[in-house]
Scaffold this motif. Structure first.
Motif, PDB file in Angstrom:
ATOM      1  N   TRP A  60       1.429  -0.995  -0.188  1.00 61.32           N
ATOM      2  CA  TRP A  60       0.025  -0.254  -0.091  1.00 61.32           C
ATOM      3  C   TRP A  60       0.992   1.652   0.567  1.00 61.32           C
ATOM      4  N   TRP A  74      -4.519   6.202   1.556  1.00 62.19           N
ATOM      5  CA  TRP A  74      -3.718   4.713   1.339  1.00 62.19           C
ATOM      6  C   TRP A  74      -4.813   4.914   0.321  1.00 62.19           C
ATOM      7  N   PRO A  76      -4.309   0.707  -2.116  1.00 59.11           N
ATOM      8  CA  PRO A  76      -2.424  -0.230  -2.828  1.00 59.11           C
ATOM      9  C   PRO A  76      -2.247   0.350  -4.248  1.00 59.11           C
TER      10      PRO A  76
END
Length: 90
Positions: A60, A74, A76
């Motif tokens: 991430w 945040w 992936p």
């Protein structure tokens, strides 16, 4: 209560988990420019300013979009959405 992405498998983690942050001791500071491709096909320039690499799962990154006043988020790391740009000159 916000959903905690750590409770999900890598494939099922929610994207854009606003307000959530991985454990501070697991965050790696970074400074890497990126081109962000949005779902609508538009793009923006931003930077990855931290990485979180949970054991056995997808990495991430915390991304900040430049010049748009958006808070860092945040997400992936997806090379189809985040194109790493050169971080240094020639």
């Amino acid at each position: 209560m916000a959903d905690d992405p750590r409770r999900h498998t890598a494939a099922a983690r929610p994207t854009g988990a606003s307000g959530w942050q991985p454990p501070e001791h697991e965050i790696e500071p970074a400074y890497h420019p990126v081109q962000i491709t949005r779902a609508d096909g538009s793009w923006a320039v931003g930077r990855i300013n931290a990485w979180w690499r949970p054991a056995g799962a997808q990495a991430w990154c915390r991304v900040r979009t430049m010049g748009r006043g958006e808070a860092p988020a945040w997400m992936p790391f997806d090379p189809d959405r985040l194109l790493l740009l050169p971080a240094t000159g020639i």
